[in-house]
Design a protein around this motif. Structure first.
Motif, PDB file in Angstrom:
ATOM      1  N   SER A  14       0.784  -1.196   0.231  1.00  0.00           N
ATOM      2  CA  SER A  14       0.044   0.079   0.073  1.00  0.00           C
ATOM      3  C   SER A  14       0.927   1.228   0.088  1.00  0.00           C
ATOM      4  CB  SER A  14      -0.959   0.044   1.211  1.00  0.00           C
ATOM      5  OG  SER A  14      -1.628   1.202   1.219  1.00  0.00           O
ATOM      6  N   PRO A  15       0.737   2.214  -0.909  1.00  0.00           N
ATOM      7  CA  PRO A  15      -0.585   2.282  -1.626  1.00  0.00           C
ATOM      8  C   PRO A  15      -0.369   1.150  -2.934  1.00  0.00           C
ATOM      9  CG  PRO A  15       1.125   4.281  -2.473  1.00  0.00           C
ATOM     10  CD  PRO A  15       1.473   3.302  -0.943  1.00  0.00           C
ATOM     11  N   SER A  16      -1.508   0.646  -3.300  1.00  0.00           N
ATOM     12  CA  SER A  16      -1.591  -0.398  -4.322  1.00  0.00           C
ATOM     13  C   SER A  16      -3.194  -0.176  -4.899  1.00  0.00           C
ATOM     14  CB  SER A  16      -1.313  -1.744  -3.757  1.00  0.00           C
ATOM     15  OG  SER A  16      -1.551  -2.651  -4.400  1.00  0.00           O
ATOM     16  N   ARG A  17      -3.089  -0.716  -6.238  1.00  0.00           N
ATOM     17  CA  ARG A  17      -4.449  -0.781  -6.910  1.00  0.00           C
ATOM     18  C   ARG A  17      -4.963  -2.339  -6.836  1.00  0.00           C
ATOM     19  NH1 ARG A  17      -1.630   2.439 -11.837  1.00  0.00           N
ATOM     20  NH2 ARG A  17      -1.617   4.579 -10.896  1.00  0.00           N
ATOM     21  N   LYS A  18      -4.247  -2.865  -5.538  1.00  0.00           N
ATOM     22  CA  LYS A  18      -4.970  -4.400  -5.531  1.00  0.00           C
ATOM     23  C   LYS A  18      -5.668  -4.280  -4.205  1.00  0.00           C
ATOM     24  CE  LYS A  18      -1.304  -6.549  -8.244  1.00  0.00           C
ATOM     25  NZ  LYS A  18      -0.373  -7.449  -8.141  1.00  0.00           N
ATOM     26  N   ILE A  19      -5.460  -5.055  -3.260  1.00  0.00           N
ATOM     27  CA  ILE A  19      -6.181  -5.280  -1.902  1.00  0.00           C
ATOM     28  C   ILE A  19      -6.253  -3.776  -1.417  1.00  0.00           C
ATOM     29  CG2 ILE A  19      -5.983  -6.313   0.441  1.00  0.00           C
ATOM     30  CD1 ILE A  19      -4.666  -8.676  -0.762  1.00  0.00           C
ATOM     31  N   SER A  20      -5.323  -2.967  -1.423  1.00  0.00           N
ATOM     32  CA  SER A  20      -5.512  -1.832  -0.584  1.00  0.00           C
ATOM     33  C   SER A  20      -6.430  -0.939  -1.249  1.00  0.00           C
ATOM     34  CB  SER A  20      -4.242  -0.990  -0.792  1.00  0.00           C
ATOM     35  OG  SER A  20      -4.069   0.330  -0.217  1.00  0.00           O
ATOM     36  N   LEU A  21      -6.761  -0.825  -2.514  1.00  0.00           N
ATOM     37  CA  LEU A  21      -7.706  -0.133  -2.963  1.00  0.00           C
ATOM     38  C   LEU A  21      -8.917  -0.797  -2.741  1.00  0.00           C
ATOM     39  CD1 LEU A  21      -7.732   1.451  -6.787  1.00  0.00           C
ATOM     40  CD2 LEU A  21      -9.646  -0.165  -6.204  1.00  0.00           C
ATOM     41  N   LEU A  22      -8.826  -2.096  -2.969  1.00  0.00           N
ATOM     42  CA  LEU A  22     -10.453  -2.638  -2.548  1.00  0.00           C
ATOM     43  C   LEU A  22     -10.972  -2.148  -0.968  1.00  0.00           C
ATOM     44  CD1 LEU A  22      -9.991  -6.177  -4.038  1.00  0.00           C
ATOM     45  CD2 LEU A  22     -11.466  -4.311  -4.852  1.00  0.00           C
ATOM     46  N   LEU A  63     -14.279  12.092   9.945  1.00  0.00           N
ATOM     47  CA  LEU A  63     -12.564  11.809   9.899  1.00  0.00           C
ATOM     48  C   LEU A  63     -12.493  10.512   9.143  1.00  0.00           C
ATOM     49  CD1 LEU A  63      -9.919  13.041  10.338  1.00  0.00           C
ATOM     50  CD2 LEU A  63     -10.278  12.285  12.977  1.00  0.00           C
ATOM     51  N   ALA A  64     -13.115   9.320   9.473  1.00  0.00           N
ATOM     52  CA  ALA A  64     -12.888   8.217   9.041  1.00  0.00           C
ATOM     53  C   ALA A  64     -12.778   8.227   7.331  1.00  0.00           C
ATOM     54  CB  ALA A  64     -13.691   7.246   9.451  1.00  0.00           C
ATOM     55  N   LEU A  65     -13.988   8.899   6.862  1.00  0.00           N
ATOM     56  CA  LEU A  65     -14.469   8.878   5.418  1.00  0.00           C
ATOM     57  C   LEU A  65     -13.134   9.763   4.871  1.00  0.00           C
ATOM     58  CD1 LEU A  65     -16.068   8.629   2.842  1.00  0.00           C
ATOM     59  CD2 LEU A  65     -17.162  10.792   3.586  1.00  0.00           C
ATOM     60  N   PHE A  66     -12.580  10.696   5.616  1.00  0.00           N
ATOM     61  CA  PHE A  66     -11.646  11.831   4.796  1.00  0.00           C
ATOM     62  C   PHE A  66     -10.244  10.709   4.732  1.00  0.00           C
ATOM     63  CE2 PHE A  66      -8.455  15.382   5.253  1.00  0.00           C
ATOM     64  CZ  PHE A  66      -8.623  15.620   4.010  1.00  0.00           C
ATOM     65  N   THR A  67     -10.187  10.037   5.714  1.00  0.00           N
ATOM     66  CA  THR A  67      -8.986   9.335   5.848  1.00  0.00           C
ATOM     67  C   THR A  67      -8.589   8.228   4.771  1.00  0.00           C
ATOM     68  OG1 THR A  67      -8.915   9.524   8.253  1.00  0.00           O
ATOM     69  CG2 THR A  67      -7.502   7.642   7.280  1.00  0.00           C
ATOM     70  N   PHE A  68      -9.867   7.653   4.628  1.00  0.00           N
ATOM     71  CA  PHE A  68     -10.032   6.656   3.512  1.00  0.00           C
ATOM     72  C   PHE A  68      -9.958   7.230   2.145  1.00  0.00           C
ATOM     73  CE2 PHE A  68     -11.114   2.171   4.762  1.00  0.00           C
ATOM     74  CZ  PHE A  68     -10.168   2.030   5.789  1.00  0.00           C
ATOM     75  N   VAL A  69     -10.562   8.298   1.787  1.00  0.00           N
ATOM     76  CA  VAL A  69     -10.852   9.307   0.679  1.00  0.00           C
ATOM     77  C   VAL A  69      -9.101   9.239   0.129  1.00  0.00           C
ATOM     78  CG1 VAL A  69     -11.013  11.259  -0.705  1.00  0.00           C
ATOM     79  CG2 VAL A  69     -12.883  10.059   0.385  1.00  0.00           C
ATOM     80  N   VAL A  70      -8.555   9.714   1.139  1.00  0.00           N
ATOM     81  CA  VAL A  70      -7.010  10.101   0.921  1.00  0.00           C
ATOM     82  C   VAL A  70      -6.064   8.729   0.554  1.00  0.00           C
ATOM     83  CG1 VAL A  70      -4.764  11.054   1.780  1.00  0.00           C
ATOM     84  CG2 VAL A  70      -7.050  12.116   2.293  1.00  0.00           C
ATOM     85  N   GLY A  71      -6.780   7.927   1.293  1.00  0.00           N
ATOM     86  CA  GLY A  71      -6.047   6.582   1.092  1.00  0.00           C
ATOM     87  C   GLY A  71      -6.365   6.125  -0.281  1.00  0.00           C
ATOM     88  N   LEU A  72      -7.340   6.120  -0.896  1.00  0.00           N
ATOM     89  CA  LEU A  72      -7.944   5.817  -2.247  1.00  0.00           C
ATOM     90  C   LEU A  72      -7.183   6.386  -3.157  1.00  0.00           C
ATOM     91  CD1 LEU A  72      -9.722   4.066  -3.923  1.00  0.00           C
ATOM     92  CD2 LEU A  72     -11.457   5.624  -3.655  1.00  0.00           C
ATOM     93  N   ALA A  73      -7.217   7.761  -2.962  1.00  0.00           N
ATOM     94  CA  ALA A  73      -6.295   8.582  -3.813  1.00  0.00           C
ATOM     95  C   ALA A  73      -5.125   8.290  -4.028  1.00  0.00           C
ATOM     96  CB  ALA A  73      -6.446  10.208  -3.446  1.00  0.00           C
ATOM     97  N   ALA A  74      -4.164   7.954  -2.718  1.00  0.00           N
ATOM     98  CA  ALA A  74      -2.917   7.278  -2.871  1.00  0.00           C
ATOM     99  C   ALA A  74      -2.841   5.938  -3.817  1.00  0.00           C
ATOM    100  CB  ALA A  74      -2.534   6.918  -1.254  1.00  0.00           C
ATOM    101  N   ASP A  75      -3.767   5.073  -3.595  1.00  0.00           N
ATOM    102  CA  ASP A  75      -3.839   3.760  -4.326  1.00  0.00           C
ATOM    103  C   ASP A  75      -3.979   3.798  -5.611  1.00  0.00           C
ATOM    104  OD1 ASP A  75      -3.713   2.187  -2.017  1.00  0.00           O
ATOM    105  OD2 ASP A  75      -5.843   2.329  -1.749  1.00  0.00           O
ATOM    106  N   LEU A  82       0.385  11.376  -0.782  1.00  0.00           N
ATOM    107  CA  LEU A  82      -0.879  10.932  -0.111  1.00  0.00           C
ATOM    108  C   LEU A  82      -0.902   9.779   0.726  1.00  0.00           C
ATOM    109  CD1 LEU A  82      -2.579  11.300  -3.440  1.00  0.00           C
ATOM    110  CD2 LEU A  82      -2.930  13.007  -1.376  1.00  0.00           C
ATOM    111  N   PHE A  83      -0.077   8.637   0.688  1.00  0.00           N
ATOM    112  CA  PHE A  83      -0.007   7.588   1.464  1.00  0.00           C
ATOM    113  C   PHE A  83       0.427   8.079   3.119  1.00  0.00           C
ATOM    114  CE2 PHE A  83       2.542   4.000   3.234  1.00  0.00           C
ATOM    115  CZ  PHE A  83       1.403   3.009   3.635  1.00  0.00           C
ATOM    116  N   GLN A  84       1.496   8.780   3.177  1.00  0.00           N
ATOM    117  CA  GLN A  84       1.929   9.292   4.605  1.00  0.00           C
ATOM    118  C   GLN A  84       0.708  10.280   5.136  1.00  0.00           C
ATOM    119  OE1 GLN A  84       5.440  11.317   3.393  1.00  0.00           O
ATOM    120  NE2 GLN A  84       6.741   9.376   3.013  1.00  0.00           N
ATOM    121  N   ALA A  85       0.138  11.121   4.004  1.00  0.00           N
ATOM    122  CA  ALA A  85      -1.157  11.867   4.682  1.00  0.00           C
ATOM    123  C   ALA A  85      -2.103  11.072   5.272  1.00  0.00           C
ATOM    124  CB  ALA A  85      -1.416  12.848   3.375  1.00  0.00           C
ATOM    125  N   LYS A  86      -2.472   9.886   4.596  1.00  0.00           N
ATOM    126  CA  LYS A  86      -3.513   8.796   4.896  1.00  0.00           C
ATOM    127  C   LYS A  86      -2.986   8.225   6.393  1.00  0.00           C
ATOM    128  CE  LYS A  86      -3.239   4.754   4.434  1.00  0.00           C
ATOM    129  NZ  LYS A  86      -2.954   3.570   5.267  1.00  0.00           N
TER     130      LYS A  86
END
Length: 227
Positions: A14-22, A63-75, A82-86
């Motif tokens: 992670s970040p990754s377009r596989k399990i992390s993105l899912l 806050l959880a939603l914002f965290t995961f949106v940033v995580g998805l953007a990193a993926d 973005l990964f570090q921000a997440k």
């Protein structure tokens, strides 16, 4: 964009377009479903000053939603920044959601009327969406898709106390505008008792931070110098 090297104590890429993105997509879908329910829920608090954001549950969910949106953007972008921000956001959002889960289900076990009036009681599925799923998704993100947290005890206490008392000030400000509290338990306590409750909650959140950090070490391996 170049992908950052995975930390040796991070279980999955992670970040990754596989399990992390899912996982981040599933979490976002769950959180948005809860917000959709909230928009359709007819409750007096929706028209009051502060609206649903008087509830710690909704602040935590946002806050959880914002965290995961940033995580998805990193993926999607494979961006280390973005990964570090997440991960930085998760240091706040994950312990907060664990705190919300513990407080909600703990108080419900004592008396459901402490957290909501009988006419506003939710059924099991919405309750799980608001008070269990966010903590579960964020814990999975930490344990499987994140490097170890570097936050130490003093910083965790300071962060938890700051968040707890900011919420208390916000609740009291909304009370001055509305004349009532979002959670019935607040009305049953005097000022010093509410101060004690928020102080206890802050230390409970600190404990959640340390527990999550410890759990990450157990799941992913503890560095040799700490063993």
């Amino acid at each position: 964009m170049e992908q950052m090297v995975r930390h040796p104590l991070q279980r999955l890429a992670s970040p990754s377009r596989k399990i992390s993105l899912l996982l981040h997509t599933a979490g976002i879908a769950s959180f948005l479903s809860s917000f959709r329910f909230l928009a359709q829920w007819e409750a007096e608090i929706a028209a009051a000053f502060g609206g649903h954001f008087q509830f710690l549950t909704i602040i935590g969910l946002s806050l959880a939603l914002f965290t995961f949106v940033v995580g998805l953007a990193a993926d999607l972008t494979l961006s280390p920044a973005l990964f570090q921000a997440k991960n930085s956001l998760a240091v706040c959002s994950a312990p907060l959601e664990v705190l919300i889960t513990i407080l909600f289900w703990g108080l419900c076990a004592i008396d459901k009327s402490l957290v909501f009036p009988p006419e506003s009681e939710l059924t099991l599925i919405p309750n799980l969406g608001f008070h269990a799923a966010p903590g579960l998704f964020l814990a999975l993100d930490l344990l499987l898709l994140s490097p170890p947290w570097t936050i130490e005890g003093f910083a965790a206490v300071a962060l938890s106390q700051t968040m707890a008392f900011l919420y208390w000030f916000w609740v009291e400000y909304c009370y001055k505008q509305n004349g009532w509290y979002p959670y019935p338990i607040f009305a049953l306590l005097n000022t010093w008792q509410r101060a004690a409750l928020f102080t206890f909650s802050a230390f409970l959140m600190t404990g959640s931070t340390m527990l999550l950090k410890w759990s990450h070490g157990k799941v992913n391996g503890v560095p040799a110098e700490t063993e």
